[in-house]
Design a protein around this motif. Structure first.
Motif, PDB file in Angstrom:
ATOM      1  N   ALA A  26       1.766  21.660  -1.849  1.00  0.00           N
ATOM      2  CA  ALA A  26       0.628  20.794  -1.520  1.00  0.00           C
ATOM      3  C   ALA A  26       1.088  19.607  -0.684  1.00  0.00           C
ATOM      4  O   ALA A  26       0.405  19.197   0.258  1.00  0.00           O
ATOM      5  CB  ALA A  26      -0.065  20.320  -2.788  1.00  0.00           C
ATOM      6  N   HIS A  27       2.235  19.059  -1.028  1.00  0.00           N
ATOM      7  CA  HIS A  27       2.773  17.940  -0.245  1.00  0.00           C
ATOM      8  C   HIS A  27       3.087  18.391   1.180  1.00  0.00           C
ATOM      9  O   HIS A  27       2.798  17.671   2.141  1.00  0.00           O
ATOM     10  CB  HIS A  27       4.019  17.370  -0.920  1.00  0.00           C
ATOM     11  N   LEU A  28       3.662  19.590   1.321  1.00  0.00           N
ATOM     12  CA  LEU A  28       3.949  20.110   2.658  1.00  0.00           C
ATOM     13  C   LEU A  28       2.663  20.294   3.458  1.00  0.00           C
ATOM     14  O   LEU A  28       2.610  19.971   4.657  1.00  0.00           O
ATOM     15  CB  LEU A  28       4.707  21.438   2.561  1.00  0.00           C
ATOM     16  N   ALA A  29       1.609  20.789   2.807  1.00  0.00           N
ATOM     17  CA  ALA A  29       0.334  20.975   3.494  1.00  0.00           C
ATOM     18  C   ALA A  29      -0.277  19.631   3.886  1.00  0.00           C
ATOM     19  O   ALA A  29      -0.788  19.477   5.001  1.00  0.00           O
ATOM     20  CB  ALA A  29      -0.629  21.749   2.600  1.00  0.00           C
ATOM     21  N   ALA A  30      -0.219  18.661   2.998  1.00  0.00           N
ATOM     22  CA  ALA A  30      -0.781  17.345   3.293  1.00  0.00           C
ATOM     23  C   ALA A  30      -0.018  16.667   4.429  1.00  0.00           C
ATOM     24  O   ALA A  30      -0.628  16.048   5.303  1.00  0.00           O
ATOM     25  CB  ALA A  30      -0.761  16.473   2.042  1.00  0.00           C
ATOM     26  N   ARG A  31       1.283  16.818   4.426  1.00  0.00           N
ATOM     27  CA  ARG A  31       2.083  16.242   5.521  1.00  0.00           C
ATOM     28  C   ARG A  31       1.757  16.913   6.844  1.00  0.00           C
ATOM     29  O   ARG A  31       1.736  16.277   7.880  1.00  0.00           O
ATOM     30  CB  ARG A  31       3.575  16.380   5.239  1.00  0.00           C
ATOM     31  N   ASN A  32       1.499  18.208   6.778  1.00  0.00           N
ATOM     32  CA  ASN A  32       1.168  18.956   7.989  1.00  0.00           C
ATOM     33  C   ASN A  32      -0.139  18.463   8.588  1.00  0.00           C
ATOM     34  O   ASN A  32      -0.269  18.362   9.801  1.00  0.00           O
ATOM     35  CB  ASN A  32       1.065  20.448   7.647  1.00  0.00           C
ATOM     36  N   VAL A  33      -1.113  18.125   7.748  1.00  0.00           N
ATOM     37  CA  VAL A  33      -2.426  17.714   8.235  1.00  0.00           C
ATOM     38  C   VAL A  33      -2.510  16.207   8.466  1.00  0.00           C
ATOM     39  O   VAL A  33      -3.014  15.755   9.486  1.00  0.00           O
ATOM     40  CB  VAL A  33      -3.532  18.157   7.244  1.00  0.00           C
ATOM     41  N   LEU A  34      -1.996  15.418   7.516  1.00  0.00           N
ATOM     42  CA  LEU A  34      -2.200  13.965   7.558  1.00  0.00           C
ATOM     43  C   LEU A  34      -1.020  13.171   8.100  1.00  0.00           C
ATOM     44  O   LEU A  34      -1.159  11.987   8.376  1.00  0.00           O
ATOM     45  CB  LEU A  34      -2.520  13.455   6.144  1.00  0.00           C
ATOM     46  N   GLY A  35       0.136  13.787   8.196  1.00  0.00           N
ATOM     47  CA  GLY A  35       1.318  13.042   8.600  1.00  0.00           C
ATOM     48  C   GLY A  35       2.058  12.509   7.389  1.00  0.00           C
ATOM     49  O   GLY A  35       2.174  13.188   6.381  1.00  0.00           O
ATOM     50  N   ASP A  36       2.521  11.279   7.471  1.00  0.00           N
ATOM     51  CA  ASP A  36       3.298  10.697   6.370  1.00  0.00           C
ATOM     52  C   ASP A  36       2.367  10.312   5.219  1.00  0.00           C
ATOM     53  O   ASP A  36       1.489   9.469   5.377  1.00  0.00           O
ATOM     54  CB  ASP A  36       4.044   9.466   6.886  1.00  0.00           C
ATOM     55  N   VAL A  37       2.563  10.973   4.063  1.00  0.00           N
ATOM     56  CA  VAL A  37       1.734  10.705   2.883  1.00  0.00           C
ATOM     57  C   VAL A  37       2.630  10.458   1.679  1.00  0.00           C
ATOM     58  O   VAL A  37       3.798  10.829   1.665  1.00  0.00           O
ATOM     59  CB  VAL A  37       0.771  11.877   2.574  1.00  0.00           C
ATOM     60  N   ALA A  79      -9.346  16.815  -2.375  1.00  0.00           N
ATOM     61  CA  ALA A  79     -10.384  15.820  -2.061  1.00  0.00           C
ATOM     62  C   ALA A  79     -10.251  14.595  -2.951  1.00  0.00           C
ATOM     63  O   ALA A  79     -10.375  13.457  -2.484  1.00  0.00           O
ATOM     64  CB  ALA A  79     -11.764  16.459  -2.228  1.00  0.00           C
ATOM     65  N   TRP A  80     -10.003  14.809  -4.232  1.00  0.00           N
ATOM     66  CA  TRP A  80      -9.872  13.696  -5.169  1.00  0.00           C
ATOM     67  C   TRP A  80      -8.600  12.888  -4.914  1.00  0.00           C
ATOM     68  O   TRP A  80      -8.616  11.652  -4.926  1.00  0.00           O
ATOM     69  CB  TRP A  80      -9.875  14.235  -6.600  1.00  0.00           C
ATOM     70  N   SER A  81      -7.504  13.575  -4.658  1.00  0.00           N
ATOM     71  CA  SER A  81      -6.219  12.904  -4.534  1.00  0.00           C
ATOM     72  C   SER A  81      -6.049  12.177  -3.200  1.00  0.00           C
ATOM     73  O   SER A  81      -5.485  11.091  -3.153  1.00  0.00           O
ATOM     74  CB  SER A  81      -5.092  13.926  -4.710  1.00  0.00           C
ATOM     75  N   TYR A  82      -6.535  12.788  -2.117  1.00  0.00           N
ATOM     76  CA  TYR A  82      -6.289  12.214  -0.791  1.00  0.00           C
ATOM     77  C   TYR A  82      -7.503  11.515  -0.195  1.00  0.00           C
ATOM     78  O   TYR A  82      -7.378  10.851   0.835  1.00  0.00           O
ATOM     79  CB  TYR A  82      -5.777  13.299   0.164  1.00  0.00           C
ATOM     80  N   ASP A  83      -8.695  11.670  -0.796  1.00  0.00           N
ATOM     81  CA  ASP A  83      -9.915  10.990  -0.352  1.00  0.00           C
ATOM     82  C   ASP A  83     -10.135  11.159   1.152  1.00  0.00           C
ATOM     83  O   ASP A  83     -10.185  10.184   1.899  1.00  0.00           O
ATOM     84  CB  ASP A  83      -9.864   9.511  -0.745  1.00  0.00           C
ATOM     85  N   ARG A  87     -13.895  18.476   6.018  1.00  0.00           N
ATOM     86  CA  ARG A  87     -13.200  19.315   7.010  1.00  0.00           C
ATOM     87  C   ARG A  87     -11.674  19.196   6.871  1.00  0.00           C
ATOM     88  O   ARG A  87     -10.953  20.185   6.956  1.00  0.00           O
ATOM     89  CB  ARG A  87     -13.635  18.909   8.416  1.00  0.00           C
ATOM     90  N   VAL A  88     -11.182  18.017   6.621  1.00  0.00           N
ATOM     91  CA  VAL A  88      -9.745  17.796   6.437  1.00  0.00           C
ATOM     92  C   VAL A  88      -9.279  18.453   5.133  1.00  0.00           C
ATOM     93  O   VAL A  88      -8.210  19.072   5.085  1.00  0.00           O
ATOM     94  CB  VAL A  88      -9.418  16.283   6.451  1.00  0.00           C
ATOM     95  N   ALA A  94      -6.451  25.373   3.125  1.00  0.00           N
ATOM     96  CA  ALA A  94      -6.062  26.606   3.822  1.00  0.00           C
ATOM     97  C   ALA A  94      -4.568  26.616   4.122  1.00  0.00           C
ATOM     98  O   ALA A  94      -3.881  27.628   3.898  1.00  0.00           O
ATOM     99  CB  ALA A  94      -6.871  26.754   5.106  1.00  0.00           C
ATOM    100  N   ILE A  95      -4.065  25.494   4.614  1.00  0.00           N
ATOM    101  CA  ILE A  95      -2.633  25.416   4.916  1.00  0.00           C
ATOM    102  C   ILE A  95      -1.817  25.512   3.634  1.00  0.00           C
ATOM    103  O   ILE A  95      -0.750  26.143   3.605  1.00  0.00           O
ATOM    104  CB  ILE A  95      -2.326  24.134   5.714  1.00  0.00           C
ATOM    105  N   HIS A  96      -2.304  24.923   2.557  1.00  0.00           N
ATOM    106  CA  HIS A  96      -1.615  25.024   1.269  1.00  0.00           C
ATOM    107  C   HIS A  96      -1.523  26.478   0.823  1.00  0.00           C
ATOM    108  O   HIS A  96      -0.476  26.932   0.354  1.00  0.00           O
ATOM    109  CB  HIS A  96      -2.336  24.183   0.224  1.00  0.00           C
ATOM    110  N   ALA A  97      -2.611  27.228   0.973  1.00  0.00           N
ATOM    111  CA  ALA A  97      -2.607  28.647   0.593  1.00  0.00           C
ATOM    112  C   ALA A  97      -1.602  29.434   1.435  1.00  0.00           C
ATOM    113  O   ALA A  97      -0.852  30.270   0.906  1.00  0.00           O
ATOM    114  CB  ALA A  97      -4.007  29.234   0.740  1.00  0.00           C
ATOM    115  N   VAL A  98      -1.557  29.144   2.724  1.00  0.00           N
ATOM    116  CA  VAL A  98      -0.623  29.861   3.609  1.00  0.00           C
ATOM    117  C   VAL A  98       0.821  29.507   3.278  1.00  0.00           C
ATOM    118  O   VAL A  98       1.680  30.393   3.155  1.00  0.00           O
ATOM    119  CB  VAL A  98      -0.949  29.547   5.091  1.00  0.00           C
TER     120      VAL A  98
END
Length: 119
Positions: A26-37, A79-83, A87-88, A94-98
């Motif tokens: 999940a962290h890898l997916a969030a970094r991929n979409v949001l950058g530094d988290v 959605a709860w954790s990253y607010d 769409r994001v 999706a990226i997390h699943a992949v």
């Protein structure tokens, strides 16, 4: 043949390891979409989908029900954790699943290769 016993400790250990694995992906997916988290936010994402997977597997729930349920909970936790906007969140889910699928395939392949190692 090796007899395997299922105890509460083994179930808890498996669930915790699965939750940690899902949190890392999940962290890898969030970094991929949001950058530094903040990596601590990903720790909120992994546990519930892991529990759904373990409990669903224990009760032999169909994958046709289990996978969508886990993905919905995964998206809700993102959605709860990253607010973030919907769409994001969909993109992160999706990226997390992949990422989770690909990393699982690689780790399974390495395990099989190590299991066939002579000696």
């Amino acid at each position: 043949m090796l007899l395997q016993t299922v105890t509460p400790i083994t179930v808890l250990g498996t669930t915790l390891l699965f939750a940690l694995f899902l949190s890392v992906t999940a962290h890898l997916a969030a970094r991929n979409v949001l950058g530094d988290v903040n990596p601590r936010r990903a720790l909120y994402v992994g546990p519930l989908p892991a529990v759904i997977g373990i409990v669903g597997g224990a009760f032999s729930v169909s994958g046709a029900l289990l996978v969508p349920a886990a993905l919905l909970v995964d998206g809700a936790m993102f959605a709860w954790s990253y607010d973030q906007p919907r769409r994001v969140v969909i993109a992160m889910t999706a990226i997390h699943a992949v990422i989770t699928t690909l990393l699982t395939i690689v780790l399974f392949g390495v395990t099989v290769l190590l299991g066939t190692m002579p000696g």
